[in-house]
Design a protein around this motif. Structure first.
Motif, PDB file in Angstrom:
ATOM      1  N   GLU A 129      -2.479 -15.268   2.321  1.00 17.83           N
ATOM      2  CA  GLU A 129      -3.767 -15.695   2.011  1.00 17.83           C
ATOM      3  C   GLU A 129      -4.916 -15.241   3.350  1.00 17.83           C
ATOM      4  OE1 GLU A 129      -1.089 -17.142   1.148  1.00 17.83           O
ATOM      5  OE2 GLU A 129      -1.143 -19.324   0.990  1.00 17.83           O
ATOM      6  N   ALA A 130      -4.346 -15.554   4.499  1.00 17.53           N
ATOM      7  CA  ALA A 130      -5.314 -15.341   5.472  1.00 17.53           C
ATOM      8  C   ALA A 130      -5.510 -13.902   5.654  1.00 17.53           C
ATOM      9  CB  ALA A 130      -4.488 -15.733   6.847  1.00 17.53           C
ATOM     10  N   ASP A 131      -4.490 -12.784   5.479  1.00 15.77           N
ATOM     11  CA  ASP A 131      -4.853 -11.354   5.291  1.00 15.77           C
ATOM     12  C   ASP A 131      -5.684 -11.106   4.245  1.00 15.77           C
ATOM     13  OD1 ASP A 131      -2.046 -11.956   5.988  1.00 15.77           O
ATOM     14  OD2 ASP A 131      -2.191  -9.936   6.852  1.00 15.77           O
ATOM     15  N   ALA A 132      -5.810 -11.777   3.110  1.00 14.20           N
ATOM     16  CA  ALA A 132      -6.386 -11.653   2.051  1.00 14.20           C
ATOM     17  C   ALA A 132      -7.894 -12.163   2.312  1.00 14.20           C
ATOM     18  CB  ALA A 132      -6.084 -12.074   0.721  1.00 14.20           C
ATOM     19  N   GLU A 133      -8.216 -13.131   3.016  1.00  8.07           N
ATOM     20  CA  GLU A 133      -9.276 -13.462   3.353  1.00  8.07           C
ATOM     21  C   GLU A 133     -10.107 -12.321   4.381  1.00  8.07           C
ATOM     22  OE1 GLU A 133     -11.003 -16.214   1.823  1.00  8.07           O
ATOM     23  OE2 GLU A 133     -10.870 -17.610   3.551  1.00  8.07           O
ATOM     24  N   ILE A 134      -9.438 -11.832   5.164  1.00  5.59           N
ATOM     25  CA  ILE A 134      -9.952 -10.996   6.000  1.00  5.59           C
ATOM     26  C   ILE A 134     -10.417  -9.745   5.354  1.00  5.59           C
ATOM     27  CG2 ILE A 134      -9.510  -9.297   7.978  1.00  5.59           C
ATOM     28  CD1 ILE A 134     -10.262 -12.000   9.269  1.00  5.59           C
ATOM     29  N   ILE A 135      -9.702  -9.385   4.554  1.00  9.34           N
ATOM     30  CA  ILE A 135      -9.932  -8.123   3.750  1.00  9.34           C
ATOM     31  C   ILE A 135     -11.135  -8.390   2.733  1.00  9.34           C
ATOM     32  CG2 ILE A 135      -8.984  -6.257   1.794  1.00  9.34           C
ATOM     33  CD1 ILE A 135      -6.381  -6.779   3.167  1.00  9.34           C
ATOM     34  N   HIS A 156       0.925  -0.866   6.565  1.00  9.02           N
ATOM     35  CA  HIS A 156       1.595  -2.055   7.094  1.00  9.02           C
ATOM     36  C   HIS A 156       2.482  -1.435   8.191  1.00  9.02           C
ATOM     37  CE1 HIS A 156       3.879  -5.492   7.666  1.00  9.02           C
ATOM     38  NE2 HIS A 156       3.267  -6.211   6.497  1.00  9.02           N
ATOM     39  N   ILE A 157       2.214  -1.618   9.610  1.00 10.30           N
ATOM     40  CA  ILE A 157       2.709  -1.197  10.622  1.00 10.30           C
ATOM     41  C   ILE A 157       4.552  -1.601  10.754  1.00 10.30           C
ATOM     42  CG2 ILE A 157       2.521  -2.975  12.368  1.00 10.30           C
ATOM     43  CD1 ILE A 157       1.623   0.445  12.737  1.00 10.30           C
ATOM     44  N   GLY A 158       4.602  -2.852   9.997  1.00  7.07           N
ATOM     45  CA  GLY A 158       5.980  -3.310  10.044  1.00  7.07           C
ATOM     46  C   GLY A 158       6.796  -2.289   9.300  1.00  7.07           C
ATOM     47  N   ILE A 159       6.414  -1.356   8.420  1.00 11.15           N
ATOM     48  CA  ILE A 159       7.160  -0.506   7.663  1.00 11.15           C
ATOM     49  C   ILE A 159       7.842   0.462   8.681  1.00 11.15           C
ATOM     50  CG2 ILE A 159       7.419   1.037   5.840  1.00 11.15           C
ATOM     51  CD1 ILE A 159       4.660  -0.408   4.571  1.00 11.15           C
ATOM     52  N   GLY A 193      -4.770   3.017  16.742  1.00 13.98           N
ATOM     53  CA  GLY A 193      -4.206   3.071  18.073  1.00 13.98           C
ATOM     54  C   GLY A 193      -4.035   1.586  18.893  1.00 13.98           C
ATOM     55  N   LEU A 194      -4.357   0.608  18.382  1.00 15.66           N
ATOM     56  CA  LEU A 194      -4.216  -0.522  19.233  1.00 15.66           C
ATOM     57  C   LEU A 194      -2.506  -1.044  19.151  1.00 15.66           C
ATOM     58  CD1 LEU A 194      -7.318  -2.460  18.287  1.00 15.66           C
ATOM     59  CD2 LEU A 194      -6.584  -1.750  20.487  1.00 15.66           C
ATOM     60  N   GLU A 195      -2.112  -1.542  20.172  1.00 17.41           N
ATOM     61  CA  GLU A 195      -0.699  -1.706  20.371  1.00 17.41           C
ATOM     62  C   GLU A 195      -0.246  -3.068  19.788  1.00 17.41           C
ATOM     63  OE1 GLU A 195       1.340  -1.520  24.264  1.00 17.41           O
ATOM     64  OE2 GLU A 195       0.861   0.721  24.006  1.00 17.41           O
ATOM     65  N   TYR A 196      -0.969  -3.960  19.447  1.00 16.90           N
ATOM     66  CA  TYR A 196      -0.584  -5.195  19.000  1.00 16.90           C
ATOM     67  C   TYR A 196      -0.409  -5.596  17.839  1.00 16.90           C
ATOM     68  CZ  TYR A 196      -5.764  -5.683  19.336  1.00 16.90           C
ATOM     69  OH  TYR A 196      -7.098  -5.618  19.194  1.00 16.90           O
ATOM     70  N   TYR A 197      -0.656  -4.672  16.699  1.00 16.43           N
ATOM     71  CA  TYR A 197      -0.243  -5.061  15.432  1.00 16.43           C
ATOM     72  C   TYR A 197       1.005  -5.233  15.021  1.00 16.43           C
ATOM     73  CZ  TYR A 197      -5.421  -3.685  14.934  1.00 16.43           C
ATOM     74  OH  TYR A 197      -6.644  -3.634  15.010  1.00 16.43           O
ATOM     75  N   THR A 198       1.108  -6.295  14.304  1.00 16.19           N
ATOM     76  CA  THR A 198       2.509  -6.366  13.498  1.00 16.19           C
ATOM     77  C   THR A 198       2.565  -6.689  12.192  1.00 16.19           C
ATOM     78  OG1 THR A 198       2.052  -8.658  13.618  1.00 16.19           O
ATOM     79  CG2 THR A 198       3.097  -8.040  15.640  1.00 16.19           C
ATOM     80  N   GLY A 199       1.465  -6.510  11.584  1.00 15.32           N
ATOM     81  CA  GLY A 199       1.606  -6.679   9.933  1.00 15.32           C
ATOM     82  C   GLY A 199       0.661  -5.726   9.299  1.00 15.32           C
ATOM     83  N   ILE A 200      -0.142  -6.212   8.535  1.00 16.69           N
ATOM     84  CA  ILE A 200      -1.122  -4.939   7.598  1.00 16.69           C
ATOM     85  C   ILE A 200      -2.110  -4.665   8.767  1.00 16.69           C
ATOM     86  CG2 ILE A 200      -0.724  -5.913   5.197  1.00 16.69           C
ATOM     87  CD1 ILE A 200      -3.868  -6.979   5.951  1.00 16.69           C
ATOM     88  N   ILE A 201      -2.427  -3.477   8.386  1.00 17.59           N
ATOM     89  CA  ILE A 201      -3.549  -2.661   9.120  1.00 17.59           C
ATOM     90  C   ILE A 201      -4.443  -1.915   8.095  1.00 17.59           C
ATOM     91  CG2 ILE A 201      -2.453  -2.250  11.478  1.00 17.59           C
ATOM     92  CD1 ILE A 201      -1.650   0.615  10.422  1.00 17.59           C
ATOM     93  N   LEU A 207     -15.717   2.849   9.385  1.00 10.24           N
ATOM     94  CA  LEU A 207     -16.668   1.959   9.629  1.00 10.24           C
ATOM     95  C   LEU A 207     -16.158   0.789  10.382  1.00 10.24           C
ATOM     96  CD1 LEU A 207     -18.936   2.292   6.674  1.00 10.24           C
ATOM     97  CD2 LEU A 207     -18.796   3.730   8.476  1.00 10.24           C
ATOM     98  N   GLY A 208     -14.868   0.390  10.428  1.00 12.07           N
ATOM     99  CA  GLY A 208     -14.273  -0.812  10.782  1.00 12.07           C
ATOM    100  C   GLY A 208     -12.841  -0.776  10.568  1.00 12.07           C
ATOM    101  N   GLY A 209     -12.299  -1.585  11.169  1.00 14.16           N
ATOM    102  CA  GLY A 209     -10.884  -1.603  11.106  1.00 14.16           C
ATOM    103  C   GLY A 209     -10.144  -2.965  11.690  1.00 14.16           C
ATOM    104  N   GLY A 210      -8.722  -3.207  11.255  1.00 11.73           N
ATOM    105  CA  GLY A 210      -8.119  -4.389  11.869  1.00 11.73           C
ATOM    106  C   GLY A 210      -6.899  -4.603  11.435  1.00 11.73           C
ATOM    107  N   GLY A 211      -6.374  -5.674  11.622  1.00 10.44           N
ATOM    108  CA  GLY A 211      -4.970  -5.836  11.107  1.00 10.44           C
ATOM    109  C   GLY A 211      -4.503  -7.211  11.558  1.00 10.44           C
TER     110      GLY A 211
END
Ligand code: AMP
Length: 423
Positions: A135-141, A162-165, A266-274, A286-290
């Motif tokens: 739900e936290a991921d959903a809030e950000i999306i 998802h970087i985890g895959i 490009g950022l190294e610290y992601y562990t889940g969805i991007i 226009l933007g990005g995150g994860g």
């Protein structure tokens, strides 16, 4: 004319460009409030150590780095997340979770300048810390979706991965972290051949399959993905997580996501969805995150799962201009106050002050121009009203208000002036 120019990749923003950027900033701030994010302000200059710890080679190699006069190795921030993660391990250490933090400001990267790519640019940054739940991921999306909607853009899409895959597949095949990161850097730049070259034949085949994988809908892509990664346990968990987030977001009424299983950032610290945000008119994000669940721990804090996103405000501005979006701003009336003679200048200034006290934007004529010239100038500057202060009207407690668009004028009581301009 002076020969001074801004430093390469940095810009002076004037008129419409400045107006567009401040509009996007105000919309980002409004969006932060809508989603319960508190604004924090962090330094532009940070210790190099903090900024380079987890950002990844891509950004590490493109920082503006210098020694301050005290011999400290410092850099201009290339992003906000490291500063916010520092806050989570210091001032906000004992704060009840979750916390939602918003920042906006300029960031600096030694990128190769081109349209939409600058060395000084603006980001609005949103971090939700303390929850590992979908739900936290959903809030950000949903927040990313609202931001684009509320600035007035149309036709936008969110690319989701998802970087985890890939991480789980490569880890299970014995690929070390350093090589994994190098693979992600190449994939981020769509240099797939260069990414494959770092891997053995088996990994290459799996990765090629992921790159080629596409469904008609996000749900269909996820189903195909499940088939493709059978036997890679960690990857299965990541696909389940991605599916759970997609379900929430879709149920909340947002159906703009496109799943791309081979998507990397490009950022190294992601562990889940991007994810990344796009409009059809521009081929840059226009933007990005994860999600980054290990960063705060790596900075010496309590284990704190977190998800965040950065909107590229200059690029949102470009999208607004490309789509000819009308800026939905509260339009302020513009007033020029002009004294007819020297004797009325004090009173005229007082009238300008009164207008400003009542929240009306007023300029006072400061060039000592004659009335006709002053009116001509006011007209050129798209002023709505000229307030003309003359001796006779002043004695009766009045001024002349000239509507510069309609070319009409009327005497107005000074006490009713603000009211008249507002109406
Ligand atoms: P990142 O911090 O790399 O996740 O980038 C977030 C967003 O910042 C991107 O999606 C872009 O919109 C924007 N951005 C990144 N680099 C630049 C740049 N050099 N110039 C303008 N905007 C940028």
């Amino acid at each position: 004319m002076s020969t001074f120019q801004p430093v390469r990749g940095m810009r002076d923003l004037l008129a419409q460009d400045a107006e567009t950027l401040t509009y996007v900033i105000s919309k980002a701030r409004e969006n932060a409030q809508l989603y319960g994010f508190q604004e924090v302000i962090t330094p532009i200059v940070e210790p190099l150590e903090l900024l380079s710890a987890k950002s990844g080679d891509e950004i590490r190699q493109r920082m503006f780095i210098f020694d301050d006069l005290g011999g400290r190795r410092v850099a201009l921030r290339p992003e906000f997340t490291a500063s916010i993660a520092r806050l989570a391990t210091t001032a906000l250490r004992s704060e009840p979770k979750p916390f939602r933090l918003f920042s906006v400001g300029s960031v600096y990267r030694y990128d190769e300048p081109q349209r939409g790519r600058y060395r000084e640019f603006w980001q609005a940054n949103f971090e939700l810390m303390g929850s590992a739940k979908p739900e936290a991921d959903a809030e950000i999306i949903l927040l990313a979706n609202s931001l684009l909607k509320n600035v007035g853009l149309t036709g936008y899409a969110i690319k989701l991965g998802h970087i985890g895959i890939v991480k789980a597949i490569l880890a299970q095949e014995g690929v070390d972290d350093k090589t994994q990161n190098a693979v992600f850097q190449k994939m981020d730049k769509k240099e797939f051949e260069a990414a494959y070259a770092l891997l053995n034949a088996k990994c290459r085949a799996v990765l090629e399959g992921l790159v080629a994988l596409k469904g008609e809908t996000s749900a269909e892509t996820v189903e195909k993905l499940r088939e493709h990664i059978k036997g890679y346990e960690g990857a299965v968990a990541s696909v389940d997580n991605l599916a759970a987030i997609l379900k929430l977001v879709t149920e909340a009424g947002c159906s703009i996501q496109k799943v791309d299983p081979a998507f990397a950032r490009g950022l190294e610290y992601y562990t889940g969805i991007i994810f990344e945000l796009y409009v059809p008119e521009l081929d840059i994000a226009l933007g990005g995150g994860g999600r980054y669940d290990k960063l705060i721990e790596a900075f010496g804090g309590e284990p704190t799962p977190a998800i965040g996103m950065a909107a590229g405000l200059d690029r949102i501005g470009l999208a607004i201009q490309a789509q000819k979006t009308v800026l939905k701003k509260h339009q302020q009336k513009k007033v020029m106050v002009i004294a007819i003679k020297e004797d009325q200048k004090g009173d005229a200034l007082k009238i300008a002050q009164k207008l400003r006290d009542e929240g009306i934007s007023a300029e006072f004529e400061v060039m000592g121009r004659k009335m006709a010239k002053a009116l001509e100038d006011a007209d050129k500057r798209n002023t709505d009203y000229a307030v003309i202060v003359g001796e006779r009207e002043l004695k009766e407690g009045k001024v002349v208000v000239k509507d510069l668009a309609n070319r009409t004028q009327a005497e107005v009581e000074i006490s009713a002036l603000a009211q008249k301009i507002r109406s």
